[in-house]
Scaffold this active site. Structure first.
Site, PDB file in Angstrom:
ATOM      1  N   SER A   1      20.706  -2.518 -12.276  1.00 12.99           N
ATOM      2  CA  SER A   1      21.321  -3.822 -12.037  1.00 12.99           C
ATOM      3  C   SER A   1      20.480  -4.988 -12.513  1.00 12.99           C
ATOM      4  O   SER A   1      21.010  -6.065 -12.807  1.00 12.99           O
ATOM      5  CB  SER A   1      21.609  -3.993 -10.544  1.00 12.99           C
ATOM      6  OG  SER A   1      20.438  -3.779  -9.787  1.00 12.99           O
TER       7      SER A   1
ATOM      8  N   HIS B   1      18.694  -9.820  -5.779  1.00 16.28           N
ATOM      9  CA  HIS B   1      18.684  -9.729  -7.238  1.00 16.28           C
ATOM     10  C   HIS B   1      18.368 -11.096  -7.844  1.00 16.28           C
ATOM     11  O   HIS B   1      18.631 -12.134  -7.228  1.00 16.28           O
ATOM     12  CB  HIS B   1      20.044  -9.264  -7.767  1.00 16.28           C
ATOM     13  CG  HIS B   1      20.294  -7.807  -7.566  1.00 16.28           C
ATOM     14  ND1 HIS B   1      20.575  -7.266  -6.339  1.00 16.28           N
ATOM     15  CD2 HIS B   1      20.301  -6.782  -8.447  1.00 16.28           C
ATOM     16  CE1 HIS B   1      20.739  -5.965  -6.460  1.00 16.28           C
ATOM     17  NE2 HIS B   1      20.576  -5.639  -7.730  1.00 16.28           N
TER      18      HIS B   1
END
Length: 280
Positions: free
Chosen positions: A51, A258
């Site tokens: 990711s 993230h």
């Protein structure tokens, strides 16, 4: 056991991914743009990994990428667009482990690929689950789960990375490969505004350092370049004045922890620029 709120029980995170890069012509500033463009027209670039490489959390996702969440704001896509590469193979996928890269992303590598970027390893050791536990289950459970992740980093990850790096080199023998590490999520000073305790924050940062060390060792053993982004994200962790990491909340169940679009552009992209432009 103390009950947790609905959104905290559901909080999940996905983290990781190394990176590989092929040679880029180094030019004087006056001709850098035109030279890069000429080199790009002949360059085939493949971006592999998890990711972090796909850009989960950065928005502007390719409709066709589905759960892989490949973003036009991810550092590989930004680099490919800026350098007008002849062919950009964006294979990175959110949640990928080394086995996923080997089984589903290697088709994008061949002898014609001259640049590869990879970010992977965090999902292999359960880093996302560790973050979930640390966010929702308290300090004791957090430290225990992070300890398990560290054991996996030391015992199982080196062999998995070695096997993957060997395959990358076999599939793309002429490529320059750049392998990326992971940033610290929390500042060195305890961050009181997060659901993770100060000891949990320190343990997670320490595990990220160990993950980076193992990833670097494997990359360098295979002649790849390792790009460390820890320094770039210093001062931009959670609770900083200018965070490049997405904070956990009801609205960030998938993308929490993230890099946001700025983290991809200001943290990861410069590292790729630097390593793609060095060497041959």
């Amino acid at each position: 056991m103390r009950r947790t709120s609905w959104w905290r029980r559901r909080l999940l995170t996905v983290l990781v991914c190394p990176l590989t890069v092929a040679p880029v012509v180094v030019a004087s500033p006056a001709h850098a743009d035109s030279t890069a463009a000429r080199a790009g027209h002949e360059l085939r670039y493949a971006a592999l990994g998890d990711s972090i490489a796909s850009g989960l959390g950065a928005g502007n996702y390719e409709a066709s990428s589905g759960r892989c969440s490949r973003s036009a704001n991810a550092h590989p896509a930004l680099w490919a667009a800026e350098h007008h590469v002849a062919e950009f193979r964006f294979a990175a996928c959110s949640g990928a482990k080394t086995s996923d890269v080997a089984s589903t992303q290697m088709a994008d590598l061949d002898s014609g690929v001259r640049m590869v970027s990879v970010t992977v390893g965090a999902n292999d050791v359960g880093f996302a689950d560790a973050l979930n536990v640390c966010t929702t289950q308290g300090e004791q459970a957090c430290l225990q789960r992070v300890g398990q992740a560290r054991d996996d980093i030391d015992r199982t990850l080196p062999g998995r990375l070695d096997a993957l790096d060997k395959t990358v080199r076999e599939k793309a023998p002429q490529a320059r490969v750049v392998v990326f590490g992971y940033p610290h999520l929390f500042s060195a000073e305890a961050c009181s505004g997060q659901p993770v305790s100060p000891r949990g924050q320190a343990a997670l940062n320490d595990a990220a350092d160990r993950l980076n060390t193992v990833t670097r060792n494997s990359a360098q053993a295979h002649g790849f370049v390792f790009a460390d982004v820890t320094h770039a994200f210093t001062g931009h962790e959670l609770c900083s004045d200018d965070p490049w990491i997405i904070s956990p909340s009801l609205f960030t169940l998938d993308s929490a922890y993230h890099p946001n679009a700025e983290g991809q552009r200001e943290g990861y992209l410069p590292a790729l620029e630097a390593e793609a432009g060095s060497g041959s």
